[in-house]
Scaffold this active site. Structure first.
Site, PDB file in Angstrom:
ATOM      1  N   SER A 251       0.826  -1.201   0.000  1.00 35.76           N
ATOM      2  CA  SER A 251       0.000   0.000   0.000  1.00 35.76           C
ATOM      3  C   SER A 251       0.865   1.259   0.000  1.00 35.76           C
ATOM      4  CB  SER A 251      -0.964  -0.037   1.179  1.00 35.76           C
ATOM      5  OG  SER A 251      -1.899   1.005   1.115  1.00 35.76           O
ATOM      6  N   ASP A 404      -9.980  -2.503  -5.914  1.00 31.94           N
ATOM      7  CA  ASP A 404      -9.095  -1.622  -5.163  1.00 31.94           C
ATOM      8  C   ASP A 404      -8.971  -0.296  -5.914  1.00 31.94           C
ATOM      9  OD1 ASP A 404      -7.089  -0.401  -3.706  1.00 31.94           O
ATOM     10  OD2 ASP A 404      -5.510  -1.819  -4.266  1.00 31.94           O
ATOM     11  N   HIS A 434      -8.230  -4.215  -1.456  1.00 30.98           N
ATOM     12  CA  HIS A 434      -7.057  -3.565  -0.889  1.00 30.98           C
ATOM     13  C   HIS A 434      -6.799  -4.074   0.533  1.00 30.98           C
ATOM     14  CE1 HIS A 434      -4.066  -0.366  -0.840  1.00 30.98           C
ATOM     15  NE2 HIS A 434      -4.389  -0.167   0.438  1.00 30.98           N
TER      16      HIS A 434
END
Length: 460
Positions: A251, A404, A434
């Site tokens: 991320s 995502d 995600h």
């Protein structure tokens, strides 16, 4: 009679009864509200019967109205809580619960900030309360907390003897530069698992977080920590092979990993360089917040609105910047040449465009860039690196998830790296969302981690 006529008598008795039934009156006379009777004789019996009927009708009306209100409330709550999950997601109710939880937290944080009681980000950090664990060693791995160039890190070293120098993994956690740390339970488990299964030394780096610290502090912390790890004497101390070092990030940690590896390769002070980089669902650019994945997945965590808010916080607490980014009007015309690096209409595979139209940009104010010069910094948006820079990058492994908002960032980076001649392995998870590394109980997470581990064994 004959002074007063119907319905005066009925109303008088009815009002008298209503007064008696007030809780304070019942308490005053010590009456049990469950043991009240109505009686009357002759004409009084007539009134008693009528009042009883009226009382029952009123009670039924009140109950009916309450039921209606509860029904309306239930519908509203269901509408608020329920976001239809992807049909192919493994555990839809877990995603529904996560959606509802995050929506509630975001709205509550906005309200608290509006009242001036707390900063939005600080309040979310309190509510999320990411669980942290101490550096506990087990039968396979020795875990210690230390510092690399004054940056706190957690180091995982396998206990079994090794005849050869081990691989080294430098891991950068996610959490939107805000919510997590190397000590967060999910990051500790992932680092511990990697060290054990790969028989590698894993360094999980911390960095200073929002909202107290803004870009480029996070980048500099990770960069300085990595440079320290790459020193000859440090690698020797931990028994790491300098030719087998991997840089990994998830991320926002993927953002930092991509940016750091771009810089470290050109750093003459760093003799040793990472051999590979692995990026899990990275966020890689802020120039275009209207990609197909932002449009399709705005209602799934981490939500487009929250994403824009945290990107804005990365640079400043100025709420006007957030509004400008949200409207996608934050790139001035003199910087429009950079948009080619994030032009999804040419960089995304056709199946991900699916009829989406690339809109002509409305350019932002030149004053905005003067006020926030870091907004278009390649260290914040690694996708802005030119092709010459990309050609020098090491072998890359990228994970993207279909559901995502950052999906297209990873996809565009895959295309650009491949076009630059970099060896790229792309693992796209069709039923993924995600933050999969945080969903340790899902089969798709288990599969994703094993695929990543297999690639590391083969390429590092």
């Amino acid at each position: 009679m004959p002074k007063y006529h119907f319905p005066i008598e009925f109303e008088g008795v009815c009002n008298s009864l209503k007064w008696l039934l007030h809780q304070d009156v019942l308490d005053k006379y010590g009456i049990d509200p469950k043991r009240i009777g109505i009686s009357g004789d002759s004409a009084g019996g007539n009134l008693a019967a009528a009042v009883t009927q009226q009382t029952e009708e009123h009670k039924n009306y009140i109950m009916g109205r309450k039921s209606l209100y509860l029904l309306i409330l239930g519908v509203l709550v269901a509408y608020y809580v329920y976001t239809p999950p992807p049909s192919d997601f493994e555990d839809p109710w877990k995603l529904i619960w996560l959606n509802a939880k995050m929506k509630t937290i975001i709205h509550l944080a906005n309200f608290i900030e509006l009242l001036g009681l707390y900063n939005f980000v600080d309040f979310i950090k309190i509510l999320l309360h990411v669980k942290e664990v101490p550096p506990i060693s087990d039968e396979n791995i020795t875990v210690t907390d230390t510092t690399f160039n004054h940056i706190p890190v957690r180091v995982y070293v396998p206990k079994k003897q090794s005849k050869a120098l081990r691989r080294g993994i430098f891991y950068i956690h996610g959490g939107a530069w805000t919510f997590e740390s190397a000590a967060s339970q999910n990051n500790d488990l992932f680092s511990r698992w990697t060290a054990d299964r790969l028989d590698a030394v894993v360094v999980s780096s911390n960095y200073r977080l929002l909202p107290k610290y803004h870009f480029p502090i996070q980048f500099e912390d990770v960069y300085n920590s990595l440079k320290w790890f790459l020193r000859k004497e440090v690698l020797a101390k931990y028994g790491v092979n300098p030719e087998r070092i991997g840089l990994v990030g998830s991320s926002s940690g993927g953002n930092l990993a991509a940016a750091v590896v771009q810089k470290i390769l050109d750093d003459p002070e760093s003799k040793f360089k990472p051999k590979i980089q692995s990026l899990f669902y990275p966020t890689l650019q802020i120039l275009d917040m209207d990609t197909p994945s932002h449009r399709e997945n705005s209602n799934f965590p981490p939500f487009r609105q929250l994403t824009v808010r945290l990107w804005s916080e990365y640079f400043s607490t100025d709420r006007s910047l957030e509004k400008t980014i949200l409207s996608n009007q934050h790139v001035p015309v003199e910087s429009s040449h950079l948009l080619k690096f994030v032009n999804w209409s040419s960089l995304l595979p056709k199946r991900f465009i699916k009829g989406h139209v690339y809109n002509n940009r409305t350019y932002g104010s030149s004053e905005l860039l003067k006020k926030y010069p870091d907004l278009l910094d390649v260290r914040a948006s690694p996708l802005l690196a030119d092709d010459k820079k990309l050609r020098s990058l090491s072998q890359t492994y990228i994970v993207t998830c279909q559901h995502d908002v950052f999906r297209d960032d990873g996809l565009m980076y895959v295309t650009r790296l491949q076009n630059a001649g970099v060896s790229v392995t792309h693992n796209h998870i069709e039923n993924g969302i995600h933050g999969l590394l945080s969903f340790s109980g899902l089969k798709i997470t288990h599969k994703m981690k094993n695929q990543y581990l297999s690639w590391l064994r083969e390429n590092l």
